[in-house]
Design an enzyme around this catalytic site. Structure first.
Site, short mmCIF file in Angstrom:
data_model
loop_
_atom_site.label_atom_id
_atom_site.label_comp_id
_atom_site.label_asym_id
_atom_site.label_seq_id
_atom_site.Cartn_x
_atom_site.Cartn_y
_atom_site.Cartn_z
N THR A 87 0.80 -1.23 0.00
CA THR A 87 0.00 0.00 0.00
C THR A 87 0.83 1.27 0.00
O THR A 87 0.30 2.35 -0.26
CB THR A 87 -0.93 0.02 1.23
OG1 THR A 87 -0.14 -0.12 2.42
CG2 THR A 87 -1.95 -1.10 1.15
N LEU A 95 7.06 0.23 2.31
CA LEU A 95 6.97 0.88 3.62
C LEU A 95 5.78 0.40 4.44
O LEU A 95 5.83 0.41 5.66
CB LEU A 95 6.90 2.40 3.45
CG LEU A 95 8.07 3.10 2.77
CD1 LEU A 95 7.83 4.60 2.76
CD2 LEU A 95 9.39 2.77 3.45
N SER A 96 4.72 0.01 3.76
CA SER A 96 3.52 -0.39 4.49
C SER A 96 2.70 -1.32 3.60
O SER A 96 2.74 -1.23 2.37
CB SER A 96 2.68 0.83 4.88
OG SER A 96 1.58 0.46 5.69
N SER A 97 1.94 -2.20 4.25
CA SER A 97 1.13 -3.15 3.50
C SER A 97 -0.07 -3.55 4.33
O SER A 97 -0.13 -3.33 5.54
CB SER A 97 1.95 -4.38 3.11
OG SER A 97 2.32 -5.11 4.27
#
Length: 325
Positions: A87, A95-97
């Site tokens: 994401t 960095l983010s998921s």
């Protein structure tokens, strides 16, 4: 609102039901089937208004406001695939998921929450996991989620509000916990760490439970007091984006040159290498692993106490005990 919105919501409901059936078949929430209703209700697509899927040469961005109706359908169907979704990327780095739903279900069931429990989630991500917790426990200030990146916490807050949930969303270093909202009955981390932060024990009630990714596994600790906790790993493998914060760096890759090909292909052996990083070299780890019958994750555990954190095989008293950072 219009036909497009109605169509997307109808498609999301069908895809969500299919996702729940798939998780059902895997037995992820056999330990606590109450989570089935949470996954059947919380709309994951509202937490991933866009995400990235790997394609040859990079990533393809899927988003819910794409003017192409077929592309919007791919976005909403993909939002309910039982896969992790990237994401947030920066210069090609993840960095983010949003984690794989079946793994989230397994972790939430293993957390063993009860009505009235206060829960801290470390790693807000999209806010989807916090929404599942808030659906289970209610919006009475029982759920707190924390992340270091203010952009991540702000988007998580917006996603949660859009879905009708309002847990506390805090911007801060997750390794330090959220002392102003402690004590907690449960702490769950959705990001990888090299060890168990002492602040979590200090902010968890005696008898509380901590569930955290560690060394490509999932560690479930029972807290005895602010300085002591002990527990074992769950059987499943788990890979998460590392926790970011001051002074934390990516570990160097383990070199497997010279080891038998069978060992390199065995995921439980690589788990032992990660767990004992710095304490055993690959050849020592390989000899131990074969000597002890190629142990799987559930034979390993961790003890935190007296200012030290130790990993162990089979018995916390030894003979196989290794220090963690």
């Amino acid at each position: 609102m219009g036909a497009y919105d109605t169509g997307i919501e109808r498609l999301a409901a069908v895809a969500r039901a299919a996702m729940v059936r798939e998780i059902d078949a895997e037995g992820a929430w056999d330990e606590d089937p109450v989570w089935r209703e949470a996954f059947a209700t919380v709309p994951r697509h509202l937490f991933v208004p866009y995400y990235y899927v790997g394609v040859r040469g990079g990533y393809e961005r899927r988003w819910g406001q794409n003017p192409d109706p077929e592309a919007r359908e791919r976005w909403v169907r993909g939002a309910y695939d039982d896969t992790p979704l990237a994401t947030r990327l920066r210069d090609g780095e993840l960095l983010s998921s949003s984690s794989q739903p079946s793994l989230m279900a397994l972790m939430l069931a293993a957390l063993r929450v009860a009505d009235g429990d206060r829960v801290l989630e470390v790693g807000a991500g999209t806010g989807y996991n916090a929404a599942l917790l808030a659906h289970r426990l209610g919006d009475d200030g029982l759920v707190t989620t924390v992340d270091l990146d203010p952009e991540i916490t702000e988007s998580a807050r917006q996603h949660l509000a859009a879905a009708g949930y309002r847990p506390a969303v805090v911007t801060g270093d997750g390794a330090r916990g959220v002392p102003e909202r402690a004590p907690f009955d449960r702490i769950i981390a959705t990001c990888g760490l090299p060890t168990v932060p002492g602040a979590w024990l200090a902010q968890c009630r005696p008898g509380g439970r901590i569930l955290t990714p560690l060394a490509t596994g999932l560690l479930a600790l029972t807290v005895r007091d602010p300085g002591h906790a002990e527990g074992r790993f769950l059987p499943t493998a788990a890979y998460f984006v590392p926790l970011r914060g001051a002074g934390r760096a990516e570990p160097e890759a383990v070199c497997l040159d010279g080891l038998p090909g069978r060992a390199r292909e065995q995921e439980p052996f690589r788990f032992l290498l990660e767990l004992t990083r710095g304490a055993l070299d690959p050849r020592e780890a390989h000899a131990l692993w074969e000597r002890e019958g190629c142990p799987d994750r559930e034979r390993y555990g961790v003890t935190v106490g007296d200012g030290h954190t130790r990993a162990w095989l089979d018995d916390p008293a030894g003979p196989y005990v290794w220090p963690l950072p």
